[in-house]
Design a protein around this motif. Structure first.
Motif, short mmCIF file in Angstrom:
data_model
loop_
_atom_site.label_atom_id
_atom_site.label_comp_id
_atom_site.label_asym_id
_atom_site.label_seq_id
_atom_site.Cartn_x
_atom_site.Cartn_y
_atom_site.Cartn_z
N ASP A 5 5.19 1.43 -4.51
CA ASP A 5 5.81 2.69 -4.68
C ASP A 5 4.91 3.54 -5.82
OD1 ASP A 5 7.80 4.25 -3.68
OD2 ASP A 5 8.99 4.01 -5.56
N ALA A 6 3.49 3.18 -6.08
CA ALA A 6 2.81 3.77 -7.10
C ALA A 6 2.24 5.13 -6.14
CB ALA A 6 1.88 3.08 -7.44
N ILE A 7 1.49 5.81 -7.09
CA ILE A 7 0.83 6.97 -6.49
C ILE A 7 -0.20 6.42 -5.24
CG2 ILE A 7 -0.56 8.96 -6.66
CD1 ILE A 7 0.66 9.10 -9.51
N PRO A 8 -0.26 6.56 -4.01
CA PRO A 8 -1.41 6.10 -3.20
C PRO A 8 -2.75 6.63 -3.89
CG PRO A 8 -0.11 7.96 -2.02
CD PRO A 8 0.46 7.62 -3.46
N ALA A 183 0.39 0.21 3.24
CA ALA A 183 1.48 1.40 3.61
C ALA A 183 1.59 1.18 5.26
CB ALA A 183 1.10 2.52 3.05
#
Lengths: 281, 274
Positions: A5-8, A183
């Motif tokens: 869920d981190a910043i891509p 993703a």
């Protein structure tokens, strides 16, 4: 899946930056490339010149056989005494294959598991490094005391030598997380297990092959070394035995067999990597 | 547009807020963004970098969980990846160890479904990829790889297509070609499309509405309607209306940046003076 869920961050290089394992894949999968007939002819010519030259020089200077046998004598020993050496080759192969299979399996499973838990990975990595850098041969006398002069101490030593090598390279492979590809799989509703088998494992495959190759060569070294330390069979045992009896042609015949074994191992993994992991080269 | 027979918008973003917890503190990526995308509509999201365009799009796809607010598809709350929503990523994002065909079948493999080969063949034909099925991704140009990604995204007939700067890495000509292709496929399938882009031209050419976002925190600053009939031709791009619209959007984006920079500078000067 802690970081799902981190910043891509697509700029993160998918090949894990500079931290490539012990060997680099480009040296394995790309290999020397396909050779033309002319190149093959020249390579053969060099071999003929070197072997023929050695033969002539040793003959001309009258070098005694116990110092350095002539290539023809080595070849002759290989032919006449092969039936004596063959059973020992069998023993060495048994130790190598069983030890490597155990070590590589454990190494691969551990690598796959610990990379799922970054914290565990941080804790375990120094110990694995210790196992990689410690020559497992040092443990052989101890293992012989405990397990006797049979297969067991050698198989254990081979497993201990090859396992960490496979593991450290496979870990590098599994760590090459490409968040965009994960993703992608997640966007189709992939489970953690599906992501592992369809994304992480194929991405790790090139590094896994590097680990298997380096690990098996280390396994061969350790098997032969362990045989030299103790016990009455195996190619390593033949080396000590022939040299103590000053049977130098036979000694070099065994060395030749070991070289072939090493090249065979390299070829097997080279071809496997080319077949299953050439997409990266 | 088509007659409404549903009381719900196709994709409804309500007060979407997302906070990233980073090492250097919390970062408010998007702040109470609300947007209703109607069925069969193409909506573009433009804005300066750091305005949370991608975060907003990834939240719509269910790949990001919102900190607060919600996303609804046909009135149903979206809590994770949804089989009716498909995503096209930056840089094609093909799996390099799989052939083109195997890449396109990947979604079906994950879903455990039988690939709709007739539809896939039709799409491959449409984007001009017949005969390339057995190639490896690295053998294809960037534009062709992005077409494969498009076929893959449409292969399971999603009702919403989300595109995250899909053509950012392509050259201007290839990009224009892709825009025409998207419009063509859109006119065929009437798939609802939400597109994040850096190109205002692209946004105007493709969209029914353009959402302009402002940065830090990411908020919806304005929404413009693009009034041209479809199919659109490149001719419209030279009209005064497009020129004015481009200018308005540009000044909204750049103006936001400049005024923020000016505020920062003033604040710095003030703190220096005191």
């Amino acid at each position: 899946m802690a970081s799902s869920d981190a910043i891509p961050d697509f700029k993160q290089s998918p090949d894990g930056g500079g931290e490539v394992g012990v060997a680099n894949m480009s040296g394995l999968a790309a290999g020397p490339g396909i050779k033309s007939a002319r190149e093959v002819a020249i390579i053969a010519l060099v071999a003929v010149l070197v072997i023929g030259g050695a033969e002539l020089l040793l003959l001309a200077f009258g070098v005694p056989q116990y110092v350095l046998p002539r290539p023809s004598e080595i070849a002759w020993a290989l032919v006449t005494d092969f039936h004596l050496i063959a059973p020992h080759l069998g023993h060495t192969l048994v130790e190598l294959i069983s030890g490597f299979t155990i070590g590589a399996t454990v190494g691969l499973i551990l690598a796959a598991v610990i990379t799922q838990f970054p914290f565990a990975e941080k804790i375990i990595t120094p110990y694995i490094l210790l196992l990689v850098t410690t020559p497992m041969l040092a443990l052989v006398p101890l293992l012989i005391l405990r397990f006797g002069f049979g297969y067991e101490p050698r198989i254990i030593a081979v497993a201990l030598a090859s396992g960490p090598m496979v593991m450290i390279n496979a870990t590098t492979g599994f760590r090459r997380v490409d968040s965009a590809k994960i993703a992608l799989a997640r966007s189709y509703g992939a489970s953690t297990l599906q992501i592992f088998w369809k994304i992480r494992a194929p991405m790790a495959l090139p590094m896994i092959f590097v680990g298997l190759m380096v690990g098996s060569i280390f396994g061969l070294l350790t098997a032969v070394g362990a045989e030299m330390v103790g016990g009455g069979f195996g190619l390593g045992n033949r080396l000590t035995s022939y040299s103590s009896m000053i049977q130098m042609p036979q000694f070099f015949a065994v060395v030749l067999i070991l070289s072939f074994l090493g090249i065979l191992i390299y070829m097997i993994f080279f071809l496997l990597a080319k077949r299953y992991a050439s997409w990266e080269a | 547009m088509a007659a409404r027979d549903s009381q719900f918008p196709k994709l409804d973003v309500r007060e979407a807020t997302k906070v990233y917890h980073t090492r250097s503190g919390d970062l408010l990526a998007i702040d109470r963004c609300s947007l209703a995308v109607e069925e069969g509509e193409i909506v573009s999201i433009v804005g300066p970098s750091g305005s949370g365009k991608t975060t907003l799009l990834w939240s719509m796809s269910g790949l990001h969980h919102l900190t607060s607010g919600e996303i609804a598809l046909d009135g149903q709350r979206v809590d994770g990846p949804h089989p009716d929503i498909s995503m096209v990523f930056q840089d094609a994002n093909l799996l390099p160890w799989r052939t083109i065909v195997a890449n396109i079948r990947f979604p079906f493999e994950i879903k455990g479904a039988k690939p709709d080969t007739a539809w896939i063949d039709q799409l491959m034909h449409r984007v001009g990829l017949e005969g390339f099925g057995q190639r490896m991704p690295r053998e294809l140009s960037g534009g062709m790889q992005q077409r494969v990604a498009l076929v893959r995204a449409l292969s399971f007939k999603p009702s919403v297509l989300l595109m995250d700067e899909p053509f950012g890495a392509l050259d201007a000509f290839t990009r224009e070609e892709m825009n025409h292709l998207i419009e063509e496929i859109y006119l065929d399938t009437r798939t609802t499309i939400v597109l994040v882009t850096h190109s205002i031209d692209e946004a105007i050419f493709l969209s029914d509405r353009i959402v302009v976002m402002s940065a830090r925190p990411g908020r919806i600053a304005n929404i413009h309607r693009v009034p041209f009939e479809r199919p659109r031709s490149l001719e419209i791009m030279g009209t005064k209306e497009v020129f004015d619209l481009t200018h308005t959007i540009k000044s909204e984006i750049v103006g936001d940046q400049i005024s923020k920079a000016r505020n920062r500078k003033n604040a710095a000067n003030l703190s220096k003076a005191s």
